[in-house]
Write a protein that holds these residues in place. Structure first.
Motif, PDB file in Angstrom:
ATOM      1  N   GLU A 177       0.838  -1.203   0.000  1.00  0.00           N
ATOM      2  CA  GLU A 177       0.000   0.000   0.000  1.00  0.00           C
ATOM      3  C   GLU A 177       0.872   1.251   0.000  1.00  0.00           C
ATOM      4  OE1 GLU A 177      -2.812   2.534   3.039  1.00  0.00           O
ATOM      5  OE2 GLU A 177      -2.952   0.358   3.143  1.00  0.00           O
ATOM      6  N   ARG A 235       0.707   4.208  -2.828  1.00  0.00           N
ATOM      7  CA  ARG A 235       0.341   5.570  -2.450  1.00  0.00           C
ATOM      8  C   ARG A 235       1.450   6.546  -2.824  1.00  0.00           C
ATOM      9  NH1 ARG A 235      -2.384   5.478   3.522  1.00  0.00           N
ATOM     10  NH2 ARG A 235      -2.385   7.719   3.077  1.00  0.00           N
ATOM     11  N   THR A 264       0.239   9.367  -5.607  1.00  0.00           N
ATOM     12  CA  THR A 264       0.142  10.742  -5.114  1.00  0.00           C
ATOM     13  C   THR A 264       1.193  11.629  -5.765  1.00  0.00           C
ATOM     14  OG1 THR A 264       1.496  10.159  -3.177  1.00  0.00           O
ATOM     15  CG2 THR A 264      -0.904  10.102  -2.907  1.00  0.00           C
ATOM     16  N   PHE A 309      -5.320   9.987  -2.161  1.00  0.00           N
ATOM     17  CA  PHE A 309      -5.651   8.657  -1.636  1.00  0.00           C
ATOM     18  C   PHE A 309      -6.964   8.741  -0.878  1.00  0.00           C
ATOM     19  CE2 PHE A 309      -5.394   5.513   1.858  1.00  0.00           C
ATOM     20  CZ  PHE A 309      -5.427   4.358   1.082  1.00  0.00           C
ATOM     21  N   ASN A 344      -8.132   2.164   1.498  1.00  0.00           N
ATOM     22  CA  ASN A 344      -7.766   0.802   1.130  1.00  0.00           C
ATOM     23  C   ASN A 344      -8.921  -0.097   1.543  1.00  0.00           C
ATOM     24  OD1 ASN A 344      -6.700  -1.734   0.692  1.00  0.00           O
ATOM     25  ND2 ASN A 344      -4.774  -1.342   1.734  1.00  0.00           N
ATOM     26  N   PHE A 385      -8.202   5.811  -5.262  1.00  0.00           N
ATOM     27  CA  PHE A 385      -7.635   7.156  -5.389  1.00  0.00           C
ATOM     28  C   PHE A 385      -8.638   8.029  -6.141  1.00  0.00           C
ATOM     29  CE2 PHE A 385      -4.118   4.248  -4.980  1.00  0.00           C
ATOM     30  CZ  PHE A 385      -3.192   4.916  -4.182  1.00  0.00           C
TER      31      PHE A 385
END
Length: 243
Positions: free
Chosen positions: A206, A210, A214, A220, A223, A235
């Motif tokens: 994860e 991210r 990003t 974000f 999850n 996202f």
């Protein structure tokens, strides 16, 4: 798509020559080293990019055990879809997700996007046999997903992103193609979980996902870890200021 797990599958390495279409300035985002067994020797933000599964492995994507192993039924049920949505299946492969999503969109459509024409040919044949008319196949390039600007409500990437040879450029194209507030649903095998029996380069944590998305400009959201082996990372394309 995307995109690898078992030695029996036939894989092809994305050639570094594809980078010739990208400026040298862009290539500064990437590092190069000797390829590992399952990688292409190109690294992005510390992650080696994996090899790509070729179209000759398409049958494996349709294996009967996939629902049980990955609970793809739960993934489809959990997608936040409206009837009128334009949904992009990026790295669509054989159309495993394209067809059932299209069936849910009574007033919308699916853009099935892949870099292999052979995969798009498979999808076209399957949709024709099924009588599904709201699927449009789009041939992408390694650097451009070819999504029309501000046209999509949701982009789905299932086990494909880790194979993109130019992840920054592709996701910048996704950002451009989404309407403001549109969503990316990124599904990847959990890299944090050693019990998931997938080769390391075909998994993502994860934190890594991210970090990479990003950096392109996505927000974000969450999850949604409801699958047995995969992250379901959501996202969003930011809304304009003041909205």
């Amino acid at each position: 798509m995307l995109r690898y797990l078992l030695a029996a599958l036939i894989s092809v390495t994305v050639p570094i020559s594809a980078d010739k279409a990208v400026s040298s300035t862009t290539e500064l985002r990437y590092d190069y080293s000797t390829p590992s067994r399952d990688g292409i020797g190109k690294r992005y933000m510390g992650r080696e990019i994996s090899q790509v599964m070729g179209h000759r492995g398409a049958g494996w994507l349709e294996r009967p055990s996939r629902v049980r192993e990955e609970r793809t039924d739960l993934l489809l049920q959990g997608l936040p879809l409206k009837n009128s949505d334009v949904v992009v299946d990026l790295g669509a492969g054989s159309g495993y997700f394209t067809l059932p999503i299209a069936a849910r969109l009574s007033a919308g459509k699916v853009l099935a996007i892949d870099i292999q024409q052979e995969m798009l040919d498979i999808i076209e044949a399957r949709t024709r046999r099924a009588g599904i008319a709201n699927v449009e196949g789009i041939l992408a390039t390694p650097t451009n997903p070819s999504i029309p600007t501000d046209s999509a409500d949701l982009v789905l990437l299932v086990d494909a992103y880790h194979e993109f040879s130019h992840p920054y450029e592709v996701m910048a194209g996704v950002l451009d193609g989404l309407r403001p507030g549109g969503l990316v649903v990124l599904v990847e095998y959990r890299g944090e979980d050693a019990s998931v029996p997938i080769k390391p380069l075909h998994k993502m944590t994860e934190a890594q996902a991210r970090l990479e998305l990003t950096a392109v400009g996505f927000e974000f959201v969450e999850n949604r870890d409801y699958l047995p082996q995969q992250h379901v990372l959501v996202f969003r394309k930011p809304l304009p200021a003041g909205h």
